[in-house]
Design an enzyme around this catalytic site. Structure first.
Site, PDB file in Angstrom:
ATOM      1  N   GLY A  12       1.019  -0.946   0.027  1.00 32.58           N
ATOM      2  CA  GLY A  12       0.330   0.288   0.319  1.00 32.58           C
ATOM      3  C   GLY A  12       0.791   1.437  -0.434  1.00 32.58           C
ATOM      4  N   ASP A  13       0.193   2.553  -0.060  1.00 29.96           N
ATOM      5  CA  ASP A  13       0.825   3.275  -0.008  1.00 29.96           C
ATOM      6  C   ASP A  13       2.253   3.702  -1.175  1.00 29.96           C
ATOM      7  OD1 ASP A  13      -0.891   4.402   1.767  1.00 29.96           O
ATOM      8  OD2 ASP A  13       0.668   3.633   3.251  1.00 29.96           O
ATOM      9  N   LYS A  16      -0.258   5.193  -5.809  1.00 32.67           N
ATOM     10  CA  LYS A  16      -1.236   5.117  -6.795  1.00 32.67           C
ATOM     11  C   LYS A  16      -2.361   6.180  -6.992  1.00 32.67           C
ATOM     12  CE  LYS A  16      -3.197   1.418  -3.689  1.00 32.67           C
ATOM     13  NZ  LYS A  16      -1.974   1.812  -2.595  1.00 32.67           N
ATOM     14  N   HIS A  41      -5.775   8.087  -0.532  1.00 35.13           N
ATOM     15  CA  HIS A  41      -5.022   8.399  -1.676  1.00 35.13           C
ATOM     16  C   HIS A  41      -4.592   9.707  -2.155  1.00 35.13           C
ATOM     17  CE1 HIS A  41      -6.429   4.124  -3.449  1.00 35.13           C
ATOM     18  NE2 HIS A  41      -5.677   3.810  -1.981  1.00 35.13           N
ATOM     19  N   GLN A 224      -4.339  -0.475  -1.434  1.00 38.00           N
ATOM     20  CA  GLN A 224      -4.342  -0.932  -0.209  1.00 38.00           C
ATOM     21  C   GLN A 224      -3.272  -1.380  -0.695  1.00 38.00           C
ATOM     22  OE1 GLN A 224      -7.614  -1.774   0.575  1.00 38.00           O
ATOM     23  NE2 GLN A 224      -7.301  -0.159   1.808  1.00 38.00           N
ATOM     24  N   THR A 414       8.414  11.371 -11.015  1.00 36.68           N
ATOM     25  CA  THR A 414       9.575  12.332 -10.702  1.00 36.68           C
ATOM     26  C   THR A 414       9.087  13.313  -9.109  1.00 36.68           C
ATOM     27  OG1 THR A 414       9.324  13.857 -12.782  1.00 36.68           O
ATOM     28  CG2 THR A 414      10.587  12.001 -12.269  1.00 36.68           C
TER      29      THR A 414
HETATM   30  P1  IMO Z   1      -3.470   2.803   0.319  1.00 40.24           P
HETATM   31  O1  IMO Z   1      -5.330   2.677  -0.784  1.00 40.24           O
HETATM   32  C1  IMO Z   1      -0.890   1.219   3.430  1.00 40.24           C
HETATM   33  C2  IMO Z   1      -3.003  -1.801   6.050  1.00 40.24           C
HETATM   34  C3  IMO Z   1      -3.249  -1.668   8.195  1.00 40.24           C
HETATM   35  C4  IMO Z   1      -2.604  -2.433   8.630  1.00 40.24           C
HETATM   36  C5  IMO Z   1      -3.330  -3.706   7.642  1.00 40.24           C
HETATM   37  C6  IMO Z   1      -4.723  -4.253   7.915  1.00 40.24           C
HETATM   38  O2  IMO Z   1      -3.859   4.015   0.875  1.00 40.24           O
HETATM   39  O3  IMO Z   1      -2.562   2.062  -0.164  1.00 40.24           O
HETATM   40  P2  IMO Z   1      -7.498  -2.638   8.155  1.00 40.24           P
HETATM   41  O4  IMO Z   1      -7.450  -1.174   8.542  1.00 40.24           O
HETATM   42  O5  IMO Z   1      -7.376  -2.212   6.738  1.00 40.24           O
HETATM   43  O6  IMO Z   1      -7.260  -3.672   8.571  1.00 40.24           O
HETATM   44  O7  IMO Z   1      -5.638  -2.978   8.146  1.00 40.24           O
HETATM   45  O8  IMO Z   1      -3.816  -3.193   6.374  1.00 40.24           O
HETATM   46  N1  IMO Z   1      -3.392  -0.443   5.741  1.00 40.24           N
HETATM   47  C7  IMO Z   1      -2.603   0.382   4.642  1.00 40.24           C
HETATM   48  N2  IMO Z   1      -1.648   0.284   4.496  1.00 40.24           N
HETATM   49  N3  IMO Z   1      -1.629   1.772   2.426  1.00 40.24           N
HETATM   50  C8  IMO Z   1      -3.174   1.341   2.450  1.00 40.24           C
HETATM   51  O9  IMO Z   1      -4.228   2.104   2.231  1.00 40.24           O
HETATM   52  C9  IMO Z   1      -3.733   0.952   3.920  1.00 40.24           C
HETATM   53  N4  IMO Z   1      -4.368  -0.138   3.886  1.00 40.24           N
HETATM   54  C10 IMO Z   1      -4.795  -0.833   5.596  1.00 40.24           C
HETATM   55  O10 IMO Z   1      -1.632   0.078   8.087  1.00 40.24           O
HETATM   56  O11 IMO Z   1      -1.332  -2.538   8.551  1.00 40.24           O
HETATM   57 MG    MG Z   2      -1.732   5.370   1.224  1.00 39.72          MG
END
Ligand code: IMO
Ligand code: MG
Length: 431
Positions: A12-13, A16, A41, A224, A414
């Site tokens: 995740g992160d 996207k 996002h 995610q 970039t």
């Molecule tokens: P985006 O879309 C990064 C992580 C949480 C935790 C695990 C479970 O921004 O990439 P949850 O609340 O979903 O049951 O938590 O998933 N997590 C993310 N980490 N980016 C995200 O979304 C995340 N959504 C959930 O930190 O480890």
């Molecule tokens: Mg994120």
């Protein structure tokens, strides 16, 4: 007209939000298919930062249609807050948003259960976002979930809620020692939400299939990432949905034959927020400097992200699980100053080398990353918009990563800004 899925290739992160925002230009419709407001996002438009949690990132392009599919779990309060927040900043939301009748609602008890279950796990907690995501999906699978369409039939909503509360209130009272929830209070709150979001509720599968028939292009926005997928991620340190490409079909009610391509998004290094194994995590100054330079703090919870070098074992795994046609590599500029950059090419555990993603806990937690060292370019890449303008050593880094993960890097970011992007192959034209 092509239909393209964009999926996170790591935990995740990955950036996207920015990639989806850029590609939205080539799509008519942007659709979310899983997750909930655990996502964050970030999109920067003319120096202005927007963080989207539930609403597809396409909303920042006025003429785009945005869809939230049946695979998403929705906290109506969070949704309304997001709609209002956007409207207050001049982003109109009216006839361009559609929400699936079959999407599941996050209820007040889901948030409580999320937090209590995390508390009871102690040091082994997952580090969830605390937003009730997991418990809402538990109810969906247990076939006791309450769906968006139930909001439109108050009697059914009441019956379902009554049945659920009789069990949950016992649990809250006897096990977690918290207060019982009042049914009338929940009903009045949720019926209030209908007035605000009722207009968006529709049969999304029918709608999206009609759009496709009419020749419209769809961009599927994954939330995610692959390693957080409930089936293919680092279970149990995952989220509770299918974040991988397959989730787009089940999460919206479309067939796999309608998909034309899949783009993976990966940072030029690796981060993770929350608990769970992370082989290339750096707990030293380098990790700290990646966090500072990359501003690696969660867009949803504000938590500092754990940071480390790029792990090509896991990106190559993501290529396999999602069938990526190519990758968008983000935050290349964050690596600008390092004299030496490392790439993880395998894991070593008890004398054995793993070059394919292992699933065993012992290996994931106990392995040592095997690194390849690459000379840093030590020049700014910020704002570069053409591949040929990248320093030769940055190009060498990209080529090496392409070789190691097995697909081409088609987009390179970039900086946070929309325009600071190199597009070598456009998924909507070239996949
Ligand atoms: P985006 O879309 C990064 C992580 C949480 C935790 C695990 C479970 O921004 O990439 P949850 O609340 O979903 O049951 O938590 O998933 N997590 C993310 N980490 N980016 C995200 O979304 C995340 N959504 C959930 O930190 O480890
Ligand atoms: Mg994120």
């Amino acid at each position: 007209m092509p239909n393209i899925i964009v999926v996170g290739a790591q935990w995740g992160d990955e950036g996207k939000g920015k990639i989806i925002d850029i590609l939205s230009k080539y799509a008519d419709v942007v659709a979310r298919y899983q997750g909930g407001h655990n996502a964050g996002h970030t999109v920067v438009v003319n120096e202005e930062e927007f963080i989207l949690h539930l609403i597809p990132s396409g909303i920042l392009h006025r003429e785009k249609i945005c869809i939230i599919g049946n695979g998403v779990v929705i906290d109506p309060e969070a949704l309304i807050e997001e709609i209002e927040g956007l409207e207050n900043r001049g982003v109109a939301i009216k006839d361009n948003l559609f929400i699936s009748k079959n999407s599941h609602l996050i209820m007040p008890y889901h948030r409580i259960l999320d937090r209590e279950s995390e508390r009871s796990k102690g040091v082994k907690s997952i580090g969830t976002t605390g937003r009730g995501i997991g418990p809402a999906y538990v109810d969906k699978m247990a076939r006791i979930g309450i769906r968006m369409l139930d909001l439109l039939e108050p009697q059914i909503f009441r019956e379902k809620l009554e049945a659920n509360l009789s069990h949950i209130n016992n649990l809250l009272h006897t096990i977690y020692k918290t207060d019982r929830l009042d049914i009338e209070e929940i009903i009045s709150k949720y019926m209030g939400y209908v007035e605000r979001i009722g207009i968006y509720i529709t049969d999304v599968s029918m709608l999206i299939n009609k759009f496709m028939k009419d020749g419209k292009s769809i961009l599927f926005e994954g939330a995610q990432g692959t390693l957080l997928d409930v089936d293919h991620g680092t279970y149990p340190y995952v989220t509770s949905s299918n974040a991988t490409a397959g989730g787009a079909c089940t999460g919206l009610g479309i067939g796999p034959t309608k998909i034309d391509g899949v783009l993976g998004v990966s940072k030029a290094y690796t981060t993770r927020v929350g608990g769970g194994p992370f082989p290339t995590e750096l707990k030293d100054e380098t990790g700290e400097s990646l966090r500072t330079k990359g501003r690696e703090y969660g867009a949803t919870t504000g938590r500092p992200r754990r940071c480390g070098w790029l792990d090509t074992v896991l990106v190559r795994y993501s290529v396999r699980i999602n069938g990526f046609n190519g990758i968008a590599l983000t935050k290349l500029d964050i690596l600008d100053e390092y004299p030496e950059i490392k790439i993880c090419i395998g894991y070593k555990y008890k004398g054995k080398i793993y070059d394919e993603m292992p699933h065993e806990h012992s290996v994931l937690w106990g392995c040592e990353p095997v690194y390849e060292k690459i000379e840093g370019w030590q020049e700014s890449t910020i704002g570069i918009k053409a591949y040929k303008d990248l320093p030769a050593k940055a190009q060498a880094y990209i080529k090496r990563v392409e070789y190691l993960v097995g697909v081409s890097i088609d987009i390179i970011s970039t900086s946070q800004k929309r325009d600071d992007t190199i597009i070598k192959r456009n998924p909507f034209k070239d996949y």
